[in-house]
Design a protein around this motif. Structure first.
Motif, short mmCIF file in Angstrom:
data_model
loop_
_atom_site.label_atom_id
_atom_site.label_comp_id
_atom_site.label_asym_id
_atom_site.label_seq_id
_atom_site.Cartn_x
_atom_site.Cartn_y
_atom_site.Cartn_z
N ILE A 129 4.57 -34.73 0.56
CA ILE A 129 5.97 -34.64 0.99
C ILE A 129 6.51 -36.02 1.34
N ILE A 130 5.69 -36.80 2.05
CA ILE A 130 6.11 -38.16 2.43
C ILE A 130 6.40 -38.98 1.17
N LEU A 131 5.50 -38.89 0.20
CA LEU A 131 5.69 -39.65 -1.04
C LEU A 131 6.99 -39.27 -1.74
N HIS A 160 10.01 -40.31 0.40
CA HIS A 160 10.20 -41.76 0.43
C HIS A 160 10.77 -42.26 -0.89
N SER A 161 10.35 -41.65 -1.99
CA SER A 161 10.90 -42.05 -3.29
C SER A 161 12.38 -41.72 -3.37
N ARG A 162 12.79 -40.70 -2.59
CA ARG A 162 14.20 -40.30 -2.61
C ARG A 162 15.04 -41.09 -1.62
N TRP A 163 14.50 -41.33 -0.41
CA TRP A 163 15.31 -41.90 0.67
C TRP A 163 14.89 -43.31 1.08
N GLY A 164 13.77 -43.80 0.56
CA GLY A 164 13.31 -45.10 1.00
C GLY A 164 12.82 -45.07 2.44
N LYS A 194 5.90 -43.79 9.46
CA LYS A 194 6.06 -45.20 9.09
C LYS A 194 4.71 -45.91 9.07
N ASN A 195 3.92 -45.71 10.13
CA ASN A 195 2.59 -46.33 10.18
C ASN A 195 1.70 -45.83 9.04
N TYR A 196 1.77 -44.54 8.78
CA TYR A 196 0.95 -43.96 7.72
C TYR A 196 1.31 -44.57 6.37
N TRP A 197 2.59 -44.68 6.15
CA TRP A 197 3.06 -45.26 4.88
C TRP A 197 2.55 -46.69 4.72
N ARG A 198 2.71 -47.47 5.78
CA ARG A 198 2.37 -48.89 5.70
C ARG A 198 0.88 -49.08 5.45
N THR A 199 0.05 -48.26 6.10
CA THR A 199 -1.39 -48.46 5.94
C THR A 199 -1.93 -47.86 4.65
N HIS A 200 -1.28 -46.79 4.17
CA HIS A 200 -1.84 -46.10 2.99
C HIS A 200 -1.19 -46.48 1.67
N PHE A 201 0.07 -46.84 1.71
CA PHE A 201 0.77 -47.05 0.44
C PHE A 201 1.30 -48.45 0.24
N LYS A 202 1.72 -49.09 1.33
CA LYS A 202 2.30 -50.42 1.21
C LYS A 202 1.30 -51.39 0.59
N LYS A 203 0.00 -51.17 0.93
CA LYS A 203 -1.04 -52.09 0.44
C LYS A 203 -1.16 -52.05 -1.08
N ASN A 204 -0.66 -50.96 -1.68
CA ASN A 204 -0.74 -50.86 -3.13
C ASN A 204 0.22 -51.81 -3.82
N GLY A 205 1.08 -52.47 -3.02
CA GLY A 205 1.98 -53.45 -3.58
C GLY A 205 3.16 -52.87 -4.30
N LYS A 206 3.42 -51.59 -4.07
CA LYS A 206 4.54 -50.95 -4.75
C LYS A 206 5.80 -51.05 -3.88
N THR A 207 6.86 -51.57 -4.44
CA THR A 207 8.12 -51.57 -3.73
C THR A 207 8.74 -50.20 -3.87
N SER A 208 9.77 -49.94 -3.06
CA SER A 208 10.40 -48.63 -3.12
C SER A 208 11.01 -48.38 -4.49
N SER A 209 11.54 -49.44 -5.11
CA SER A 209 12.13 -49.25 -6.43
C SER A 209 11.07 -48.91 -7.47
N GLU A 210 9.90 -49.53 -7.30
CA GLU A 210 8.81 -49.21 -8.23
C GLU A 210 8.39 -47.76 -8.07
N ARG A 211 8.32 -47.31 -6.81
CA ARG A 211 7.94 -45.93 -6.57
C ARG A 211 8.99 -44.98 -7.11
N LEU A 212 10.26 -45.40 -6.98
CA LEU A 212 11.34 -44.57 -7.50
C LEU A 212 11.20 -44.41 -9.00
N GLU A 213 10.90 -45.53 -9.67
CA GLU A 213 10.71 -45.47 -11.12
C GLU A 213 9.58 -44.51 -11.47
#
Length: 212
Positions: A75-77, A80-84, A103-122
Motif C-alpha cells: 500500500i505504501i509503495l 507513494h507512487s501516486r502522492w509522493g 516516512k522512516n520505513y520508506w527511507r530505510t527500505h526504498f530510498k537506498k535503492n536510489g529510485k526517485t519518486s519520478s522513477e517510481r512513478l514511471e
DNA sequence: AATAAGTACAACCGCGAGGCT
DNA sequence: TAGCCTCGCGGTTGTACTTAT
C-alpha cells in the motif's frame, strides 16, 4: 513561533517511562490538544511540540505496534507512487500507522535503492500498462476461441448451403476480425512499454486493486 | 574480539497554514 | 487586517542496535 515562549530550557532527547506516564495522565484528564499547557499542568519539562510528537507517534492507544506487514508495504509503495512524499496523506490510508513511521520505513527500505519518486512513478505506470496488456491478451485468447467456433460454423455453413450464404452472417464475422486486428495492434504497442515489468509485479498490483 | 559499516527508528527543526483576537 | 498562537507536515539528525570484515 510560540512553542518556546513559556520556558527557556526544555528537556530534549529520549523520553523516560515517567514522562510517558505524565503525558498519558494529562491526555486522560484534558484530552489531546493545547500542548503548550502540558508543561504547566502535567509538570513535564518538555515543550508542547515534543509532547504532541510523543503522543501522536508513540503513546496514542490506537497505534498499531509491530513491523510493517508486506500488505502494508504494498500500500505504501502504491500510494507513494501516486502522492509522493505526502506522508500524512499516506498514513491516513493505514490505520494505526503514523506519518513518521511510514516516512522512516520508506527511507530505510526504498530510498537506498536510489529510485526517485519520478522513477517510481514511471515504474508504476509501466506496471499498469503491463496489466492492461495481460487483460488484452486474455481477451484476444477468448476471441481466438470464439473465432475457431465461428470458423467451424462457416465451414459447416458452406458444406450445407454453399449456394445460399447469408450476408448478415458474413458481415458479423468480418466485424469480429476487425476488432481482433485492433486488439493485436494495441497489444503490440503496449508490449514495448511494459517489457521491463515482471509477472510477479502484476500479482502485487492485482492484490492492490482488490483492496477496495 | 574489535571495529567499521549499515540499518532502524526516535526525536528535533524549520516552515507554513489556519484560527483567533 | 495584522499579529500572535497552535498545530501539522516533511526533512533531517542522533543514536542504539546489528551485521560484516
Amino acid at each position: 513561533m510560540g512553542w518556546e515562549a513559556v520556558e527557556d530550557v526544555w528537556r530534549k532527547g529520549p523520553w523516560t517511562a515517567e514522562e510517558d506516564r505524565l503525558l498519558i495522565e494529562y491526555v486522560k484528564l484534558h484530552g489531546d490538544g493545547r500542548w503548550n499547557n502540558v508543561s504547566r499542568l502535567a509538570g513535564l519539562k518538555r515543550n508542547g511540540k515534543s509532547c504532541r510528537l510523543r503522543w501522536v507517534n508513540y503513546l496514542r492507544p490506537d497505534l498499531k505496534k509491530g513491523q510493517i506487514t508486506p500488505h502494508e508495504e504494498r500500500i505504501i509503495l502504491e500510494l507513494h507512487s501516486r502522492w509522493g512524499n505526502r506522508w500524512s496523506t499516506i498514513a491516513r490510508s493505514l490505520p494505526g500507522r503514523t506519518d513518521n513511521e511510514i516516512k522512516n520505513y520508506w527511507r530505510t527500505h526504498f530510498k537506498k535503492n536510489g529510485k526517485t519518486s519520478s522513477e517510481r512513478l514511471e515504474k508504476s505506470q509501466a506496471l499498469l500498462i503491463k496489466r492492461q496488456l495481460f487483460q488484452l491478451q486474455q481477451h484476444q485468447k477468448q476471441q481466438q476461441q470464439q473465432d475457431q467456433i465461428d470458423m467451424e460454423k462457416i465451414m459447416s455453413f458452406f458444406d450445407k448451403e454453399s449456394d445460399d450464404r447469408s450476408p448478415s452472417f458474413t458481415q458479423e464475422y468480418q466485424s469480429t476480425r476487425d476488432e481482433q486486428g485492433f486488439l493485436s495492434s494495441l497489444i503490440n504497442g503496449y508490449a514495448n512499454l511494459a517489457e521491463t515489468t515482471s509477472n510477479e509485479d502484476i500479482t502485487i498490483w492485482d492484490d492492490l486493486w482488490n483492496l477496495g
